[in-house]
Design a protein around this motif. Structure first.
Motif, PDB file in Angstrom:
ATOM      1  N   SER A 516       0.841  -1.186   0.000  1.00  0.00           N
ATOM      2  CA  SER A 516       0.000   0.000   0.000  1.00  0.00           C
ATOM      3  C   SER A 516       0.877   1.237   0.000  1.00  0.00           C
ATOM      4  CB  SER A 516      -0.912   0.018   1.227  1.00  0.00           C
ATOM      5  OG  SER A 516      -0.137   0.219   2.413  1.00  0.00           O
ATOM      6  N   TYR A 517       0.279   2.366  -0.353  1.00  0.00           N
ATOM      7  CA  TYR A 517       1.030   3.610  -0.374  1.00  0.00           C
ATOM      8  C   TYR A 517       1.515   3.977   1.026  1.00  0.00           C
ATOM      9  CZ  TYR A 517       2.143   8.546  -0.719  1.00  0.00           C
ATOM     10  OH  TYR A 517       2.777   9.760  -0.640  1.00  0.00           O
ATOM     11  N   ALA A 518       0.695   3.705   2.041  1.00  0.00           N
ATOM     12  CA  ALA A 518       1.075   4.046   3.415  1.00  0.00           C
ATOM     13  C   ALA A 518       2.330   3.282   3.843  1.00  0.00           C
ATOM     14  CB  ALA A 518      -0.078   3.742   4.364  1.00  0.00           C
ATOM     15  N   TYR A 520       4.540   1.939   1.808  1.00  0.00           N
ATOM     16  CA  TYR A 520       5.645   2.409   0.968  1.00  0.00           C
ATOM     17  C   TYR A 520       6.212   3.706   1.515  1.00  0.00           C
ATOM     18  CZ  TYR A 520       8.146   4.388  -2.994  1.00  0.00           C
ATOM     19  OH  TYR A 520       9.109   4.965  -3.793  1.00  0.00           O
ATOM     20  N   ARG A 521       5.336   4.627   1.894  1.00  0.00           N
ATOM     21  CA  ARG A 521       5.805   5.932   2.379  1.00  0.00           C
ATOM     22  C   ARG A 521       6.564   5.789   3.688  1.00  0.00           C
ATOM     23  NH1 ARG A 521       2.317  11.559   3.181  1.00  0.00           N
ATOM     24  NH2 ARG A 521       4.014  12.732   4.176  1.00  0.00           N
ATOM     25  N   SER A 524       9.916   4.305   2.868  1.00  0.00           N
ATOM     26  CA  SER A 524      10.715   5.271   2.126  1.00  0.00           C
ATOM     27  C   SER A 524      11.301   6.334   3.045  1.00  0.00           C
ATOM     28  CB  SER A 524       9.859   5.919   1.036  1.00  0.00           C
ATOM     29  OG  SER A 524      10.589   6.903   0.345  1.00  0.00           O
TER      30      SER A 524
END
Length: 561
Positions: A516-518, A520-521, A524
């Motif tokens: 999910s983007y969450a 990944y962020r 990162s």
């Protein structure tokens, strides 16, 4: 130095070569009662090279533990009469007995090393020949890497490794049958002795069989002669050299001729890179300039267990595009095929030995593991032989900048110092170039006897991989304190930090997948903050990313570029 002739097989006017890659007859020997020395049952075939884990589907076959048999038939021409004929395997997990036409030709031990067997006397010239290989993949406490075999409640034998990665089973490396002349070159060693933009001094040392004269010709990429030498140990002066460096894997060709009484007997071409590497004052130096390692783990997440040059090529291209410059393999030696690719691409390699899981059977946590009797009496010699074999095979690759001799050693106490010293001396004796020696370790500085580090100038720290999913501020704080301690007490050591979830945690399912983007962020931002911190620490000469951390392409590109 190893007496085994490990020059890569080639085909030229004096040497011939047959590639034995392809389908081989195959049979499991679960009860160890088969007698296939003279021929394997024609019920199944498998591709070679390939690890069984990459070939089969069922869990019982993929995780098979025991004996298996391979067979390949090959016609041998009568023109090979009078030559020495060798059979080379670049990967058998873990041990093997080789039969040619029903006669035992040689034995092999070691999951990650190459072996060369002289089969001249067993061959039949002008007819078909049968090559049979009996392979056994059972781990033991005295193999590299080490482990043991357990028996399940249903009676199935199961390998239990003492380390966190898989060992390929079966014939997973290239197999080559080839000839060499009786008067020949048996080994060649090359090093760059002095280097500047205007001039390079390249020294070579040739080992030969027979009373003969050696001459050397160095050619550039276009085939132009740039230097010549006479004798088995000579120096070549190269004006305005094209220096091998990151992203520019420029390779010269060293052409070595062997002659006797004016008649040529052998010729061999060795590709080389002109470059220097050292650790000075805690700084990793490439061609006299400081270089910071920016790398990823080249492991099962990127490759199959069998060597796959196509996938490896893609990974290396991706690494360079992101701004990276180095690979490591978490205790798994890299195959010769992949090292050829790193040479050509200009990518640095920390070459690792399979010295993982070296734990004495009666070891207790308070004891020095490498001072135990069975380790010193049975495993030390195996460790030295493995170091010698791998360095002898891979020493002329310019991409190899360091030898890592131990992977996650269980203890680093005062009583262990002799073991660490002896394997380091074995590496120094094998490597004419005297590249920096490395250790991959998980202990904090306060938990080790610093005497074990005397011979090692590059330390790869995996201290934080098991805590990778902790809060970033806590992780950053513990990492910073440990690295500052290293800088204060061991300023002459170059450090490289491994980031990302360790293999055991990933396999257990604890590690997060970037789904999910969450997620990944979060990953990162964690990597970005840690890379920013590491870049400000003078003793940190690089970092390696594994698992999910290695998949953050945009984050890595932003920081590495």
């Amino acid at each position: 130095m190893s007496t085994m002739e490990l020059l890569q097989p080639v085909a030229n006017v004096f040497r011939d070569s047959i590639d034995l890659r392809g389908n081989w007859f195959f049979a499991f020997d679960k009860s160890k009662d088969k007698t296939y020395e003279t021929g394997v049952a024609r019920q199944m075939s498998v591709p070679v090279p390939a690890a069984l884990q990459d070939v089969f589907v069922s869990p019982g076959e993929r995780s098979y533990c025991g004996t298996m048999w391979y067979e390949r038939n090959i016609y041998i021409s009568k023109r090979w009469l009078g030559l020495d004929v060798f059979l080379r395997f670049d990967g058998i997990g873990n041990r093997a007995v080789v039969y040619v036409n029903g006669m035992e030709a040689g034995r092999h031990e070691g999951a990650f090393i190459s072996t060369v067997i002289n089969v001249t006397r067993q061959l039949r010239y002008g007819e078909e020949n049968r090559i049979v290989v009996k392979v056994n993949n059972e781990l033991s406490a005295y193999t590299l890497p080490a482990g043991q075999v357990a028996t399940s409640p249903k009676g199935r034998r199961i390998n239990q490794p003492n380390f966190d990665y898989d060992v390929p089973t079966g014939i997973y490396g290239n197999v080559t049958l080839y000839t060499v002349p009786t008067t020949r070159l048996t080994d060649i060693m090359v090093q760059t002795e002095a280097l500047s933009q205007e001039e390079a001094i390249v020294q070579y040392m040739a080992h030969v069989q027979g009373n003969c004269l050696v001459t050397a010709t160095l050619r550039d990429r276009e085939g132009r002669i740039v230097a010549t030498g006479v004798g088995g140990n000579a120096k070549l002066t190269v004006e305005n050299p094209h220096i091998w460096t990151v992203g520019d894997g420029y390779l010269y060709t060293l052409e070595v001729e062997v002659s006797r009484l004016g008649k040529k007997h052998d010729i061999y071409h060795q590709r080389i890179g002109i470059r220097t590497v050292a650790v000075e004052g805690g700084n990793l130096m490439l061609n006299g300039a400081i270089v910071r390692l920016k790398g990823i783990e080249l492991g099962p997440s990127n490759l199959t267990l069998s060597s796959n040059p196509i996938q490896a090529k893609q990974q290396l291209q991706k690494l360079l595009e992101l701004g990276g410059n180095c690979i490591f393999s978490s205790g798994r030696p890299i195959s010769p095929d992949v090292l050829q690719l790193t040479d050509e691409a200009g990518i640095l390699v920390v070459a690792e030995m399979p010295a993982a899981g070296l734990v004495a059977k009666d070891w207790q946590p308070s004891e020095a593991n490498f001072n135990k009797t069975d380790i010193k009496s049975r495993l030390l010699d195996t460790h030295k032989d493995t170091i010698d074999s791998l360095i002898t095979r891979d020493k002329n690759h310019p991409s190899v900048i360091s030898w890592s001799l131990l992977y996650n050693p269980v203890t680093m106490m005062k009583e262990d110092e002799i073991y660490y010293s002896e394997i380091a001396e074995a590496a120094r004796q094998s490597d004419w170039e005297k590249r920096p020696l490395a250790l991959t370790m998980t202990q904090s500085l306060g938990d080790i006897w610093v005497g074990t580090l005397k011979a090692y100038s590059l330390l790869i720290l995996k201290n934080w991989t098991k805590q990778w999913h902790a809060d970033v501020e806590l992780l950053q704080s513990t990492m910073y304190k440990e690295l500052v301690d290293w800088e204060a007490k061991q300023p002459d050591k170059a450090l490289a930090v491994v980031m990302g979830c360790d293999s055991a945690t990933e396999q257990s399912g604890i590690g997060q997948m970037i789904t999910s983007y969450a997620v990944y962020r979060e990953a990162s931002e964690k990597v970005q903050e840690l890379l920013t911190m590491l870049s400000s620490m003078p003793n940190v000469q690089g970092h390696f990313l594994q698992g999910e951390a290695a998949e953050l392409a945009e984050t890595l590109k932003k920081n590495w570029k």
